[in-house]
Design an enzyme around this catalytic site. Structure first.
Site, PDB file in Angstrom:
ATOM      1  N   GLU A 112       4.654  -5.830   8.371  1.00 54.79           N
ATOM      2  CA  GLU A 112       6.066  -5.452   8.477  1.00 54.79           C
ATOM      3  C   GLU A 112       6.923  -6.342   9.359  1.00 54.79           C
ATOM      4  OE1 GLU A 112       3.411  -3.750   9.747  1.00 54.79           O
ATOM      5  OE2 GLU A 112       3.847  -3.016  11.760  1.00 54.79           O
ATOM      6  N   ASN A 113       6.554  -7.600   9.644  1.00 55.82           N
ATOM      7  CA  ASN A 113       7.331  -8.476  10.522  1.00 55.82           C
ATOM      8  C   ASN A 113       8.825  -8.239  10.357  1.00 55.82           C
ATOM      9  OD1 ASN A 113       4.811 -10.011  10.841  1.00 55.82           O
ATOM     10  ND2 ASN A 113       5.274 -10.605   8.732  1.00 55.82           N
ATOM     11  N   HIS A 149       6.048   1.790   2.903  1.00 56.52           N
ATOM     12  CA  HIS A 149       5.331   1.792   4.187  1.00 56.52           C
ATOM     13  C   HIS A 149       5.887   0.691   5.105  1.00 56.52           C
ATOM     14  CE1 HIS A 149       1.525   2.194   6.659  1.00 56.52           C
ATOM     15  NE2 HIS A 149       1.902   0.971   6.992  1.00 56.52           N
ATOM     16  N   GLU A 150       6.007  -0.510   4.580  1.00 57.94           N
ATOM     17  CA  GLU A 150       6.453  -1.634   5.417  1.00 57.94           C
ATOM     18  C   GLU A 150       7.925  -1.474   5.818  1.00 57.94           C
ATOM     19  OE1 GLU A 150       4.062  -3.096   6.512  1.00 57.94           O
ATOM     20  OE2 GLU A 150       2.545  -2.894   4.950  1.00 57.94           O
TER      21      GLU A 150
HETATM   22 ZN   LIG Z   1       1.585  -0.239   8.648  1.00 56.63          ZN
END
Ligand SMILES: [Zn+2]
Ligand SMILES: *[C@@H]1O[C@H](CO)[C@@H](O)[C@H](O)[C@H]1NC(C)=O
Ligand SMILES: *[C@@H]1O[C@H](CO)[C@@H](O)[C@H](O)[C@H]1NC(C)=O
Ligand SMILES: *[C@@H]1O[C@H](CO)[C@@H](O)[C@H](O)[C@H]1NC(C)=O
Ligand SMILES: *[C@@H]1O[C@H](CO)[C@@H](O)[C@H](O)[C@H]1NC(C)=O
Ligand SMILES: *[C@@H]1O[C@H](CO)[C@@H](O)[C@H](O)[C@H]1NC(C)=O
Length: 945
Positions: free
Chosen positions: A350-351, A383-384
């Protein structure tokens, strides 16, 4: 990070061929691998540093210096293409990168030593400036600790003053990593049509993976999550390439000379080092239309051109809008990039502003990828994106509370997908994917609590170890339960305030509890949030609630598979009870409380159902009379029992039988109603639980009656889909689509003649027309497998030809599996031999092929012989997963003996722990068969008589 963090390149690529149901297996393997690492390098528990004693810090950075802003320049020297660039001599590819960084920091407590992190970097120079006085402070010495701390210690001539502002400049160089951590290069092949011979032209790109502790491998930094700072980045990269980073590109790229470009990015919002990311590639973008935030989805030019990024680009906008509205906080940047990488250690990361995915997690091929794959993509993106708030905006203070990131991202993804793709029925997927896998992992005495103390998570391997099924799945399950205890609207209100008050800061679970408590107090003040929740987050495991409907008693006990383990743990258990009269009541069962409750009492012989809709994280057992009533209800009118609970009753009964709490007959009785069941959750639950029975008995006389029983049970389900199946179409909705595949798989593999005929016909058509494939992508995997299973040499060779000529990842994955489905020993044996030739089966697929063959009862012994005969070759791949699967049927003294000899005679390397576990598991299997075989045989015989 996504749930399925992957550990090696081969493993990462192998993921592409896995289906939803094998994800749980992957997670287990990753955990095994990680446990393996930590037990092989035992590390003494470090103690806490103190900033006041003047002693050097032990594991954690001292808090006397606070970084505020970094200026980072990074220059990877590699080539994205090396073949055409030079005609005489090709330049050699290089792993070198160089760079420099200036970090501006504030001194809160005087010190003459600066500690930050640096690992595997060559660090030069080092100059410290007092910004307030514009004065240089001489550096005496710079020491990079070559131990677990990765400290870069900079000793200064005079002390930094409390309240002063300073900058530290460092230059450095390093090498791209070859294990996908930190800054790494990734390779892919560019398809050049018309050049049959050299269609594989290698292209290179650079990507990064920093979570949890790899930023220190890219540039020296204060690499702990609560040292948030702004990052102002410049990337130098070759012409014809594009650089992406967390921040917004300021004004395109500047030409340095005829080889190099420089791209500068605006400073990021405050963020942790583990969210730092950049890429250099020749990838192209697909923009998402509309909206305030500019969203671009990057992929290989071919994939972009073929439209494989379209679905991701479309859904990302919708999900981002959903979260902005839901949390009442705008996404903090004006741009969001996401990129599909050919290699990555996790399915998604997830940056901030630059989310990286493994290709499989982002690219969807219309007409080729199955619809179930589409759902995986939606859940992963959700999710990200949820992390952009939970994790990126509000971050845990330390890794011991990583569940605040992963539990929330997993939990929130359910609602986002439910809102934008209601057909995917993500709440049902949640039960099957998260609740059941958390229950499985958390029933072992060796499980770990959701939230531990900071002291227990100090070394890098301890930090890596917290990314496990418990953090993701139990994390989500506990949040589902909490939202239900305090009521969803109260929970949502608390979450919005929590995000708003703590944005750009760091929290721990106590702060979260305070916000929920405040909202609950404003509502009805009925719950002591910390007291209740700490029993779930600070202890391992979960309770089994035992209800006696005759006496009205209900009590709790720690549920463990191992019936000899002793435990005195107890919980605050929210219990929602439903009576046959549809009356619902809610009770909080407290630790030590075994009081009688009217709600548990059955006065008129009606059934009672506990844990309505499975919002509670616990299992339930009843007195035999109530089980009997529930069984009768399931067989007469199952719709009276909520859908989730129909699946949960099956799962509970099988697991209680496994822990020897109830008789195996009870569990088997609970599969009777499935004949009239059309919904996915109960079916999937039954199939998964019977898998163990299949493995234990498919080589014995139990299998005949068992197959007959299953054939009988599945026929109505099969028929209910036959209009779709026969026409190669699929129903709408996730549940029906998955269940259609289940129906075909169970029916064909248990020998239902019309199913086999259907598969054979479809495959025969494909063999005749050859060019256009009319089989729906959802059904291809199961049809190919069943047709090969019930066919001979001709069917096998046709699949092999398709495999050799297909360039499509989804299709190749299906065929690789289908080829293992044949019942002909000689074909299986030859297929295994092919794995020794990398021109036929690529090295990264070897372990998948052997695993597939060993899952086939006809191939099990072959595969076991094969890995022993070619140990040196096959042990290059993911051996742990391989051993686990190949030995999963072992259940005789003879097999136990072979496994023990294997352990002694072979150089097992990192597989030793898995072999040891396989020996344990084989003993458990031998015992289980001796206790259950006669009972199970008798049950199936009676059922099919
Ligand atoms: Zn995660
Ligand atoms: C490649 O060869 C051509 C013709 O021989 C020459 O003009 C060109 O400069 C060469 N390119 C490189 C990069 O050496
Ligand atoms: C590539 O490496 C080889 C051997 O290490 C060396 O002889 C050659 O000069 C290098 N080529 C270039 C273009 O640097
Ligand atoms: C950092 O490196 C770049 C490229 O080598 C250079 O142009 C720049 O001046 C360096 N920064 C500092 C502060 O020395
Ligand atoms: C259980 O779930 C169903 C379907 O989502 C819903 O209609 C029902 O109200 C829920 N029951 C309770 C007690 O929450
Ligand atoms: C349930 O309670 C009744 C009445 O106290 C008792 O007779 C019975 O043995 C209990 N059943 C179980 C399974 O404990």
């Amino acid at each position: 990070m996504s749930k399925n963090s992957l550990v090696s390149k081969a493993f990462a690529a192998a993921f592409a061929v896995l289906t939803i149901s094998s994800i749980a297996g992957i997670v287990t393997m990753v955990i095994l691998y990680k446990t393996q690492i930590s037990t092989m390098n035992p590390t003494p528990r470090p103690t806490f540093p103190s900033t006041t004693t003047g002693l050097p810090p032990v594991m954690r950075l001292p808090k006397n210096l606070v970084p505020e802003r970094y200026k980072v320049l990074l220059w990877p020297h590699f080539y994205t293409r090396i073949i055409e660039e030079v005609n005489v001599t090709s330049p050699n590819q290089t792993a070198l990168f160089t760079g420099n960084t200036t970090v501006f920091f504030h001194c809160v407590q005087s010190t003459s030593t600066i500690y930050l992190h640096s690992q595997d970097l060559e660090v030069f120079g080092g100059s410290v400036v007092n910004i307030d006085k514009n004065e240089r402070i001489p550096v005496i010495q710079t020491v990079n600790h070559k131990d677990q701390t990765d400290f870069l210690e900079i000793q200064l001539d005079n002390a930094l003053e409390t309240g002063g502002n300073y900058s530290l400049y460092l230059a450095f160089s390093g090498e791209l990593s070859d294990n996908l951590l930190g800054m790494y290069s990734s390779t892919y092949e560019e398809d050049t049509p018309g050049h049959e011979d050299d269609r594989d032209i290698d292209r290179f790109l650079v990507a990064t993976a920093m979570e949890p502790t790899y930023a220190r491998r890219v540039f020296p930094c204060f690499d702990e999550p609560d040292f948030k700072a702004e990052f102002e980045v410049t990337i130098i990269h070759r012409k014809h390439t594009r650089a992406l980073a967390n921040g917004i590109n300021t004004d395109g790229s500047n030409i340095i000379d005829n080889e190099w470009l420089s791209t500068a990015f605006q400073p990021t919002p405050l963020m942790s080092t583990y969210l730092f990311a950049f890429t250099v590639s020749e990838f192209t973008a697909t923009p998402s239309s509309g909206g305030r935030v500019e969203i671009n989805t990057y992929a290989r030019p071919e994939a972009t051109q073929a439209g494989h990024t379209k679905y991701a680009a479309e859904i990302t906008r919708k999900i981002l809008d959903f979260f902005e509205a839901r949390f009442g906080i705008a996404y903090p940047q004006k741009k969001l990039d996401q990129i599909a990488l050919p290699d990555s250690q996790s399915l998604g990361m997830e940056n901030l502003g630059l989310i990286t995915y493994l290709e499989w997690g982002l690219l969807y091929e219309e007409g080729v990828s199955s619809l179930l794959h589409k759902e995986e993509i939606a859940l992963l993106i959700a999710h990200e994106l949820a992390h952009q708030w939970f994790g990126n905006l509000v971050t845990m203070k330390w890794w011991n509370d990583i569940w605040l990131n992963e539990g929330f991202a997993t939990y929130m993804s359910i609602f986002a997908v439910d809102a934008v793709e209601p057909d995917f029925q993500s709440r049902e997927v949640y039960i099957l994917d998260n609740l059941h896998s958390a229950f499985e992992a958390d029933a072992l005495a060796s499980s770990c609590p959701l939230s531990t103390s900071q002291e227990d998570v100090q070394t890098n391997s301890q930090i890596t170890g917290v990314f496990n099924t418990i953090t993701y799945s139990k994390g989500a399950a506990v949040l589902v339960m909490l939202a239900d205890i305090v009521d969803k609207p109260v929970f949502d209100k608390a979450i919005r305030r929590y995000l708003s008050d703590w944005k750009y800061k760091n929290t721990d679970q106590n702060i979260l509890w305070e916000y929920i408590q405040k909202a609950d107090d404003e509502n009805d003040g009925s719950t002591n949030v910390a007291e209740v929740m700490d029993t779930w987050t600070k202890q391992i495991g979960y309770p089994l609630i035992t209800i006696n409907t005759t006496s009205g008693e209900g009590f709790q006990k720690h549920f463990l598979f191992n019936d000899s383990a002793v435990s005195s743990l107890s919980w605050y258990v929210p219990i929602k009870v439903m009576k046959e009269t549809n009356q619902i009541s809610s009770i909080m069962l407290k630790p030590g409380d075994s009081g009688n409750k009217d709600a548990f009492l059955s006065t008129k012989g009606e059934w009672i159902l506990v844990n309505v809709n499975c919002t509670g994280y616990y299992r339930v057992n009843y007195n035999p009379e109530n089980w009997e009533r529930l069984l009768t209800q399931l067989q007469t009118d199952p719709s009276r029992i909520p859908l989730m609970n129909r699946g949960q009753l099956v799962d509970d009964a099988f697991n209680l039988a496994r822990a020897k709490v109830v008789d195996v007959n009870l569990a088997l009785n609970l599969t009777r109603f499935i004949r009239d069941e059309t919904e996915l959750v109960p079916w999937e639950s039954t199939i998964r639980n019977l898998e163990y029975f299949v493995r234990m008995f498919d080589r014995s006389e139990v299998y005949g009656p068992m197959q007959m029983y299953l054939r009988n049970q599945v026929e109505p389900l099969y028929d209910s889909f036959s209009n779709y199946t026969d026409n190669s179409t699929v129903p709408t909705g996730h549940s029906s689509q998955t269940n259609q595949i289940n129906a075909i798989e169970v029916a064909c593999s248990n020998g239902l003649p019309k199913c086999i005929k259907m598969a054979q016909n479809k495959y025969a058509n494909l063999m005749i027309i050859n060019s256009t494939n009319n089989i729906h992508p959802n059904l291809r995997s199961v049809i190919y497998c069943q047709a090969v299973a019930h066919g001979g040499k001709e069917e096998w060779e046709f699949a092999w030809d398709m495999f050799l000529t297909s360039y499509d990842v989804s299709e190749r994955g299906r065929l690789l599996k289908a080829l293992s489905c044949t019942k002909k020993i000689w074909l299986l044996s030859r297929y295994l031999d092919y794995t020794l030739d990398p021109d036929l089966i690529r090295l990264m697929d070897v372990s998948s092929v052997i695993r597939y063959v060993s899952k086939n009862v006809a191939g099990q012994a072959l595969a076991w012989n094969f890995i022993r005969a070619h140990w040196e070759y096959v042990s290059q791949g993911n051996v742990a997963g391989l051993i686990e699967v190949v030995t999963s049927r072992f259940s005789t003294q003879f097999e136990l003996g072979e496994l023990e000899r294997f352990e002694m005679d072979y150089d097992l390397g990192p597989a030793f722990r898995t072999v040891y576990q396989a020996i344990e598991q084989t003993r458990v299997n031998i015992q289980w068969i001796s206790e259950n075989k006669d009972v199970v045989l008798h049950w199936f015989e009676a059922e099919t008589a």
